[in-house]
Design a protein around this motif. Sequence first.
Motif, short mmCIF file in Angstrom:
data_model
loop_
_atom_site.label_atom_id
_atom_site.label_comp_id
_atom_site.label_asym_id
_atom_site.label_seq_id
_atom_site.Cartn_x
_atom_site.Cartn_y
_atom_site.Cartn_z
N VAL A 13 0.83 -1.20 0.00
CA VAL A 13 0.00 0.00 0.00
C VAL A 13 0.86 1.25 0.00
O VAL A 13 0.59 2.21 -0.73
N LEU A 14 1.92 1.25 0.80
CA LEU A 14 2.81 2.41 0.81
C LEU A 14 3.43 2.63 -0.55
O LEU A 14 3.50 3.76 -1.04
N TRP A 59 -7.52 -6.40 7.05
CA TRP A 59 -6.34 -6.96 6.40
C TRP A 59 -5.85 -6.12 5.22
O TRP A 59 -4.74 -6.32 4.74
N ALA A 60 -6.65 -5.18 4.74
CA ALA A 60 -6.27 -4.36 3.58
C ALA A 60 -5.91 -2.93 3.96
O ALA A 60 -5.72 -2.09 3.09
N ARG A 61 -5.79 -2.64 5.25
CA ARG A 61 -5.61 -1.26 5.70
C ARG A 61 -4.16 -0.80 5.83
O ARG A 61 -3.92 0.38 6.04
N GLY A 62 -3.21 -1.70 5.75
CA GLY A 62 -1.81 -1.31 5.93
C GLY A 62 -1.43 -0.16 5.02
O GLY A 62 -1.71 -0.17 3.83
N GLY A 63 -0.80 0.87 5.58
CA GLY A 63 -0.37 2.02 4.81
C GLY A 63 -1.40 3.12 4.69
O GLY A 63 -1.08 4.22 4.26
N GLY A 78 -12.79 -13.51 -1.10
CA GLY A 78 -12.25 -12.68 -0.03
C GLY A 78 -10.73 -12.68 0.05
O GLY A 78 -10.17 -12.32 1.07
N GLN A 79 -10.06 -13.04 -1.05
CA GLN A 79 -8.61 -13.11 -1.05
C GLN A 79 -7.95 -11.85 -1.59
O GLN A 79 -6.75 -11.64 -1.43
N LEU A 80 -8.73 -10.99 -2.27
CA LEU A 80 -8.17 -9.81 -2.91
C LEU A 80 -9.16 -8.67 -2.83
O LEU A 80 -10.37 -8.88 -2.98
N ALA A 81 -8.65 -7.48 -2.58
CA ALA A 81 -9.46 -6.27 -2.62
C ALA A 81 -8.96 -5.40 -3.76
O ALA A 81 -7.75 -5.28 -3.97
N ALA A 82 -9.88 -4.79 -4.48
CA ALA A 82 -9.55 -3.83 -5.53
C ALA A 82 -9.94 -2.46 -5.00
O ALA A 82 -11.13 -2.16 -4.85
N VAL A 83 -8.95 -1.63 -4.66
CA VAL A 83 -9.21 -0.27 -4.19
C VAL A 83 -9.28 0.61 -5.43
O VAL A 83 -8.30 0.70 -6.19
N LEU A 84 -10.43 1.24 -5.66
CA LEU A 84 -10.70 1.96 -6.90
C LEU A 84 -10.36 3.44 -6.76
O LEU A 84 -11.18 4.23 -6.33
N PHE A 85 -9.15 3.79 -7.16
CA PHE A 85 -8.76 5.19 -7.15
C PHE A 85 -9.30 5.89 -8.39
O PHE A 85 -9.45 7.09 -8.41
N LEU A 102 -5.69 -0.37 -6.96
CA LEU A 102 -4.69 -0.95 -6.06
C LEU A 102 -5.22 -2.30 -5.63
O LEU A 102 -6.27 -2.40 -5.01
N TRP A 103 -4.50 -3.35 -6.00
CA TRP A 103 -4.87 -4.72 -5.63
C TRP A 103 -4.17 -5.04 -4.32
O TRP A 103 -2.96 -4.95 -4.22
N VAL A 104 -4.94 -5.42 -3.30
CA VAL A 104 -4.38 -5.76 -1.99
C VAL A 104 -4.74 -7.21 -1.68
O VAL A 104 -5.92 -7.56 -1.61
N ALA A 105 -3.70 -8.03 -1.51
CA ALA A 105 -3.91 -9.45 -1.21
C ALA A 105 -4.10 -9.64 0.29
O ALA A 105 -3.44 -8.98 1.10
N ARG A 106 -4.96 -10.55 0.64
CA ARG A 106 -5.24 -10.85 2.05
C ARG A 106 -4.05 -11.53 2.72
O ARG A 106 -3.75 -11.26 3.87
N GLU A 107 -3.38 -12.42 2.00
CA GLU A 107 -2.28 -13.18 2.56
C GLU A 107 -0.98 -12.88 1.81
O GLU A 107 -1.00 -12.50 0.65
N LYS A 108 0.14 -13.09 2.50
CA LYS A 108 1.43 -12.93 1.86
C LYS A 108 1.55 -13.94 0.73
O LYS A 108 0.92 -14.99 0.75
#
Length: 167
Positions: A13-14, A59-63, A78-85, A102-108
């Motif tokens: 995210v950063l 789980w998607a809030r880092g940064g 529930g494995q991926l979030a698409a943050v729509l900028f 911004l695609w944010v994965a739930r797990e490493k």
Amino acid sequence: MSVSPRFSAATAVLAACAVLTAGCTEQESSSAVPSPSAAPSLAPGCSAGEIVDGPLPEWARGGFSGDAHARHVLGTQGQLAAVLFGHPLTVDRKDGVSNKILWVAREKYETGTLTITARREGTGEPVLREVAGGPGPSIIDLPQPGCWRLDLAWPGHTDTMDLVYAG
């Protein structure tokens, strides 16, 4: 042969914030989250995922700071979030804003590529897109308006989501 673990969601995210804001105009930066009236209406029968205009999952809030409020869609598993900028997603952007996701994965996950196989509702012809390095910042343009089913695959993980692209 060893494969290095993929960085955390917070690091992604950063990095995404730096990439997504680089080159943005002042107007674009200040309007990263348009008003709810800007959301395109769904085509009849479109099963697009619900666009949530609210706090991201924990789980998607880092940064992100504060309540981590952003427009986003969650994958069906529930494995991926698409943050729509770049909301609303649009086929022919004439306003200077891009289809930033911004695609944010739930797990490493291990380093690799996020592969997107997109099919417009009612057609069988796939459109392929890739995000180097796996889930993270991207600009995803699709060729036609409509409801698109995205089959998403990155090292060791898969998910699916539907997104609407306006004309």
